[in-house]
Design a protein around this motif. Structure first.
Motif, PDB file in Angstrom:
ATOM      1  N   UNK A  21       7.599   2.619   5.333  1.00 10.85           N
ATOM      2  CA  UNK A  21       6.014   2.521   5.119  1.00 10.85           C
ATOM      3  C   UNK A  21       5.561   1.450   4.024  1.00 10.85           C
ATOM      4  N   UNK A  22       4.461   0.539   4.658  1.00 15.76           N
ATOM      5  CA  UNK A  22       4.275  -0.457   3.909  1.00 15.76           C
ATOM      6  C   UNK A  22       2.452  -0.485   3.849  1.00 15.76           C
ATOM      7  N   UNK A  23       1.600  -0.560   3.049  1.00 14.31           N
ATOM      8  CA  UNK A  23       0.280  -0.674   3.021  1.00 14.31           C
ATOM      9  C   UNK A  23      -0.327  -1.774   2.339  1.00 14.31           C
ATOM     10  N   UNK A  24      -0.781  -2.886   2.786  1.00 13.46           N
ATOM     11  CA  UNK A  24      -1.366  -3.832   2.314  1.00 13.46           C
ATOM     12  C   UNK A  24      -2.525  -3.743   1.537  1.00 13.46           C
ATOM     13  N   UNK A  25      -3.440  -2.859   2.033  1.00 12.61           N
ATOM     14  CA  UNK A  25      -4.746  -2.494   1.331  1.00 12.61           C
ATOM     15  C   UNK A  25      -4.188  -1.883  -0.006  1.00 12.61           C
ATOM     16  N   UNK A  26      -3.188  -1.490  -0.252  1.00 17.36           N
ATOM     17  CA  UNK A  26      -2.753  -0.849  -1.668  1.00 17.36           C
ATOM     18  C   UNK A  26      -2.673  -1.835  -2.537  1.00 17.36           C
ATOM     19  N   UNK A  27      -2.741  -3.050  -2.215  1.00 18.97           N
ATOM     20  CA  UNK A  27      -2.397  -4.202  -3.206  1.00 18.97           C
ATOM     21  C   UNK A  27      -3.463  -4.128  -4.586  1.00 18.97           C
ATOM     22  N   UNK A  28      -4.672  -3.735  -4.257  1.00 18.77           N
ATOM     23  CA  UNK A  28      -5.526  -3.237  -5.544  1.00 18.77           C
ATOM     24  C   UNK A  28      -4.842  -2.472  -6.578  1.00 18.77           C
ATOM     25  N   UNK A  29      -4.338  -1.263  -5.901  1.00 16.23           N
ATOM     26  CA  UNK A  29      -3.459  -0.188  -6.595  1.00 16.23           C
ATOM     27  C   UNK A  29      -2.367  -0.840  -7.301  1.00 16.23           C
ATOM     28  N   UNK A  30      -1.549  -1.529  -6.692  1.00 15.77           N
ATOM     29  CA  UNK A  30      -0.551  -1.923  -7.390  1.00 15.77           C
ATOM     30  C   UNK A  30      -0.829  -2.905  -8.405  1.00 15.77           C
ATOM     31  N   UNK A  31      -1.813  -3.943  -8.356  1.00 15.24           N
ATOM     32  CA  UNK A  31      -2.285  -4.956  -9.387  1.00 15.24           C
ATOM     33  C   UNK A  31      -2.959  -4.266 -10.472  1.00 15.24           C
ATOM     34  N   UNK A  32      -3.779  -3.249 -10.342  1.00 16.97           N
ATOM     35  CA  UNK A  32      -4.232  -2.266 -11.501  1.00 16.97           C
ATOM     36  C   UNK A  32      -3.259  -1.814 -11.957  1.00 16.97           C
TER      37      UNK A  32
END
Length: 519
Positions: A21-32
């Motif tokens: 599983x990989x979700x690109x929308x979660x980049x904000x989650x990872x950045x924060x």
């Protein structure tokens, strides 16, 4: 042979094989998340070195500059319990200064193979240790010895099954990051399921996103209290299709006694969506010695059987966390330390700016569209209503959870009086005011005074004036939580959906289900 896909995010480049599983929308989650951990580490590392244990123990921020990608023996020991591709752990290793070790764990054999390969390719073997284990068992193994400084829980769905082990495996003063994506449950679509998972009844209301955060926080607090521990929220966020909280964990049996005063039940009117909170416990200070408090049980309920505004019934939900969601000083530190090189920097800066403006001590909020819709009146400009509240001597703020939110210390009676005054300027057709409807019952009462809608200089907050990206843009392709990873623990396991294909037809055609056998 399974097809591979390359992904570049931040300073990490990974490849995935198969269906991990990989979700690109979660980049904000990872950045924060990496920004929060970096900010936390600056004060936590010297706090840990001095063997501090209490919440009140203060140390100055770390003096010597630390670099990302270098191993520090006195640095952060971090667990990503549900790692999938390993992307998050690799980014933490390459972008967070002061790391000692990161354990990137997943129960899936295929996922761990991906993690090992990606760790090698990103040259972070000295910082990231792949592990293939059940997350709860791994954390239970660290509950006494070698506890983690930071634990990141980002599961698919409800995180509650991991909380008991996580709360024991994190050090005193350590950081716990928890995500919940089962928003339908938390937002009131299935109150009975919410109770079974989180120990609280959810309510379907306009403030459901904040209530979701507060349900999650009370769930973490309840797990912590069982072991003489308690939480201190640093940042709580509702974004996209999930809620995410960042909390510090401390030990202290006496401090656990304060938990009842941080929790409340919610009475929500079924007609006008007004709400009242009923605390589980209250604190009474000793006048001679203010440091001494008496723990008491409040009298209740805090509402009548019928709503005083619209004469409709109440639903009761909770308990929820009713103490502050954020630490304003910490939010300010995160805001200042966020790097403009992050892919979602503009959104991080905008959302944290709104959070820094939120009223800290006012749980839940009103939504302007709902207030107007209840009275069938044209929706007033949000600046107009904010001005009326401020002109009346009350405080008001937005919340990052809704564009037309009104978080305020003004009582509901004042809010409805302001709306009555607005209705006088924008009359409602009598045909729309049905007998005993919420709108008619509210408008039949006269406001206690005339409210001033003149523009107030503080009505427009700085984040809005500056045009920050305060709310999520229109959904992107594949926006949403996606589907659960189909990478299984062993190759012999079949995907459940494939296994059940044609199951009903096979059962109908079975000799056991013929008419003769069903007599």
């Amino acid at each position: 042979m399974a097809s591979s896909k390359s992904i570049i995010e931040g300073l990490a480049k990974i490849t995935t094989l198969g269906s991990v599983f990989y979700n690109p929308v979660q980049e904000f989650n990872r950045d924060l998340s990496l920004t929060v951990i970096s900010t936390f580490a600056k004060k936590y590392i010297p706090w840990k070195k001095e063997n501090k244990r209490k919440e009140e123990d203060i140390v100055t921020a770390i003096d010597e500059p630390r670099e990302a990608g270098i191993k520090y023996d006195d640095g952060i020991y971090l667990l990503e319990a549900l790692s999938a591709t390993g992307l998050r752990s690799i980014r933490y290793a390459k972008e967070i200064p002061g790391i000692k070790e990161i354990v990137a764990n997943d129960i899936s054999i295929k996922a761990v193979e991906d993690i090992k390969r990606n760790v090698e390719e990103n040259n972070v073997n000295h910082l990231v240790t792949p592990a293939q284990n059940d997350a709860t068992l791994l954390m239970y193994a660290h509950k006494r010895d070698n506890q983690f400084d930071v634990i990141d829980l980002d599961p698919y769905g409800c995180p509650s099954i991991f909380l008991d082990s996580a709360i024991q495996a994190v050090k005193d003063g350590g950081l716990l990051l928890v995500t919940a994506t089962d928003m339908a449950v938390l937002a009131g679509n299935s109150p009975e399921t919410c109770y079974s998972k989180y120990g609280a009844i959810s309510l379907k209301s306009k403030y459901c996103h904040e209530m979701s955060l507060r349900i999650l926080l009370q769930c973490i607090e309840s797990h912590a209290n069982r072991y003489g521990r308690y939480i201190v929220p640093l940042l709580s966020l509702s974004a996209d299709f999930y809620v995410r909280v960042f909390v510090k964990v401390f030990s202290g049996a006496h401090k656990c006694k304060f938990s009842t005063s941080k929790l409340s039940y919610v009475f929500n009117c079924t007609g006008c969506d007004s709400f009242e909170l009923q605390p589980l416990g209250v604190l009474k200070k000793n006048e001679k010695n203010p440091k001494n408090v008496k723990f008491s049980i409040p009298t209740g309920p805090s509402v009548n059987k019928k709503c005083q505004h619209c004469n409709q019934s109440y639903h009761m939900g909770g308990p929820i966390w009713s103490a502050p969601l954020h630490d304003p000083a910490f939010v300010s530190d995160v805001l200042m330390s966020a790097s403009d090189k992050l892919g979602t920097f503009k959104r991080i800066h905008g959302v944290l700016s709104v959070i820094s403006e939120e009223l800290v001590d006012q749980p839940l909020y009103y939504v302007l569209d709902k207030l107007a819709g209840t009275l069938h009146v044209s929706t007033p400009p949000v600046m107009t209503i904010r001005s009326a509240i401020l002109n009346a001597g009350y405080k008001v703020s937005f919340t990052h959870m809704h564009k037309t939110s009104l978080k305020t210390d003004a009582p509901a009676t004042v809010i409805w009086d302001i709306m009555r005054c607005w209705q006088k300027l924008n009359p409602v057709s009598e045909k729309r005011l049905h007998e005993n409807s919420p709108a008619k019952n509210i408008l039949d009462k006269q406001p206690e005074k005339e409210y001033d809608f003149t523009h107030h200089p503080d009505a427009n907050p700085a984040s809005r004036k500056m045009g920050f990206l305060r709310f999520q843009e229109n959904p992107l392709p594949f926006w949403g939580p996606g589907t659960r990873s189909t990478a299984m623990v062993g190759d012999a396991k079949m995907v459940k959906s494939k296994k059940n294909q044609g199951k009903r037809k096979r059962e109908e055609e079975s000799p056991e289900n013929t008419e003769d056998n069903l007599v």
